[in-house]
Enzyme design. Sequence first.
Site, PDB file in Angstrom:
ATOM      1  N   GLY A 136     -11.562  38.504   1.228  1.00 28.29           N
ATOM      2  CA  GLY A 136     -10.897  39.887   1.018  1.00 28.29           C
ATOM      3  C   GLY A 136      -9.970  40.180   2.329  1.00 28.29           C
ATOM      4  O   GLY A 136      -9.517  41.463   2.120  1.00 28.29           O
ATOM      5  N   ASP A 182     -10.735  36.446  -7.624  1.00 25.97           N
ATOM      6  CA  ASP A 182     -11.128  35.105  -6.947  1.00 25.97           C
ATOM      7  C   ASP A 182     -12.257  34.712  -7.772  1.00 25.97           C
ATOM      8  O   ASP A 182     -13.230  35.405  -8.478  1.00 25.97           O
ATOM      9  CB  ASP A 182     -11.776  35.280  -5.600  1.00 25.97           C
ATOM     10  CG  ASP A 182     -11.679  33.963  -4.698  1.00 25.97           C
ATOM     11  OD1 ASP A 182     -10.939  33.964  -3.796  1.00 25.97           O
ATOM     12  OD2 ASP A 182     -12.591  33.126  -4.941  1.00 25.97           O
ATOM     13  N   LYS A 220       0.652  29.961  -0.932  1.00 19.95           N
ATOM     14  CA  LYS A 220       0.167  28.884   0.030  1.00 19.95           C
ATOM     15  C   LYS A 220       0.444  27.548  -0.601  1.00 19.95           C
ATOM     16  O   LYS A 220       0.069  27.493  -1.957  1.00 19.95           O
ATOM     17  CB  LYS A 220      -1.222  29.181   0.522  1.00 19.95           C
ATOM     18  CG  LYS A 220      -1.834  27.880   1.414  1.00 19.95           C
ATOM     19  CD  LYS A 220      -2.911  28.395   2.129  1.00 19.95           C
ATOM     20  CE  LYS A 220      -4.377  28.561   1.470  1.00 19.95           C
ATOM     21  NZ  LYS A 220      -5.235  29.001   2.470  1.00 19.95           N
TER      22      LYS A 220
HETATM   23  N1  SAM Z   1      -6.638  35.228   1.722  1.00 19.68           N
HETATM   24  C1  SAM Z   1      -8.039  35.317   1.716  1.00 19.68           C
HETATM   25  C2  SAM Z   1      -8.674  36.369   2.782  1.00 19.68           C
HETATM   26  O1  SAM Z   1      -7.907  36.701   3.463  1.00 19.68           O
HETATM   27  O2  SAM Z   1      -9.783  36.864   2.727  1.00 19.68           O
HETATM   28  C3  SAM Z   1      -8.814  33.979   1.776  1.00 19.68           C
HETATM   29  C4  SAM Z   1      -8.486  32.900   0.745  1.00 19.68           C
HETATM   30  S1  SAM Z   1      -9.281  31.560   1.055  1.00 19.68           S
HETATM   31  C5  SAM Z   1      -8.216  30.543   2.102  1.00 19.68           C
HETATM   32  C6  SAM Z   1      -8.927  30.641  -0.678  1.00 19.68           C
HETATM   33  C7  SAM Z   1      -9.494  31.308  -1.848  1.00 19.68           C
HETATM   34  O3  SAM Z   1      -9.160  30.727  -3.067  1.00 19.68           O
HETATM   35  C8  SAM Z   1     -11.063  30.942  -1.998  1.00 19.68           C
HETATM   36  O4  SAM Z   1     -11.944  32.152  -1.995  1.00 19.68           O
HETATM   37  C9  SAM Z   1     -11.335  30.287  -3.163  1.00 19.68           C
HETATM   38  O5  SAM Z   1     -12.499  30.892  -3.998  1.00 19.68           O
HETATM   39  C10 SAM Z   1     -10.184  30.619  -4.013  1.00 19.68           C
HETATM   40  N2  SAM Z   1      -9.701  30.073  -4.959  1.00 19.68           N
HETATM   41  C11 SAM Z   1      -9.121  28.678  -5.122  1.00 19.68           C
HETATM   42  N3  SAM Z   1      -8.885  28.290  -6.406  1.00 19.68           N
HETATM   43  C12 SAM Z   1      -9.296  29.369  -7.085  1.00 19.68           C
HETATM   44  C13 SAM Z   1      -8.911  29.572  -8.615  1.00 19.68           C
HETATM   45  N4  SAM Z   1      -8.493  28.772  -9.289  1.00 19.68           N
HETATM   46  N5  SAM Z   1      -9.231  30.818  -9.060  1.00 19.68           N
HETATM   47  C14 SAM Z   1      -9.467  31.847  -8.092  1.00 19.68           C
HETATM   48  N6  SAM Z   1      -9.604  31.587  -6.793  1.00 19.68           N
HETATM   49  C15 SAM Z   1      -9.561  30.565  -6.471  1.00 19.68           C
END
Ligand code: SAM
Length: 198
Positions: free
Chosen positions: A34, A71, A152
Site C-alpha cells: 500500500g 492487488d 513498471k
Molecule cells: N507499489 C506497492 C507499494 O508501494 O506498496 C508495491 C507493489 S509490489 C512491488 C508488486 C505487487 O504486484 C505485489 O503485491 C503483487 O501481489 C502484485 N501483483 C502482481 N501480479 C498481480 C496481478 N496479476 N494482479 C494483482 N496484483 C498483482
Amino acid sequence: NYRARSAFKLLELDRKYNFIKPGSVFIDCGAAPGGWSQVISRKVLPEFDITTEGIKDFETKLNGNLIIAVDSLPIEPIPGVNVIQGDFTDISTQQKVKELLKEREVDVILSDMAPNFSGQHFIDHVKSMELCESSLNFAERVLKSGGTFLCKFLMGESDLEFRNNLKTKFDSVRHEKPQAVRKKSSEGYFMCLGYKKK
Ligand code: SAM
C-alpha cells in the site's frame, strides 16, 4: 513512514512530473502492501481520517478524489482508498473497478505489478510485459484524454516494442529509473503523459 520502500519511487516521479493532483481519479494496480496508495492518499486527502467503510457517507469529504487500489494480496485500510482484492488480469476484477468508477473517467493509472520471480530473467521479463499489456488495455478503456499512465517493467527483449506501442498512444513516453530503485535491478518504469483518446 510508508509501508513499502517503493513509495519513494513514486514520490520521486511525482516530484519530477507532478501528476498526483487533488480532485482526480487514481487506479493503483499491484498496490499491496500500500505504499503508493499511501503517497496518493496523503497528497490529495491530507485531512481524511476514515477508512473505506464510511466512503458512501463521506463522499463530500473526498473532494472529488477517487482512489482505487487493486492487488491479489490483501491491503490494510488506507484513508480514502477503496481496496479491491483480485488478480488484475481477471475480467471480474476489472469489472469491480469499473463498478466503483460509476462511469467516471480516470486521470491516473499506475501499475507497480511484478510477477513472482522465477529467477529466470527471460520468463520474468515476459510475465512482466504481460502485466504491462493488461494494465495498458484497461487504461485504454477508462483513461481520460490527457490522462497519465505509469507502469513498471522488467527490462528485456520486448520492452522496446511495448514502448513504441505506448508512443502511439501518449504525447510523451519516458523510460524512468528512479534513484530509489536498486542500481543492479533490471526494473524500469514507463512514465506516459497525455493520453491520446480516440
Ligand atoms: N507499489 C506497492 C507499494 O508501494 O506498496 C508495491 C507493489 S509490489 C512491488 C508488486 C505487487 O504486484 C505485489 O503485491 C503483487 O501481489 C502484485 N501483483 C502482481 N501480479 C498481480 C496481478 N496479476 N494482479 C494483482 N496484483 C498483482
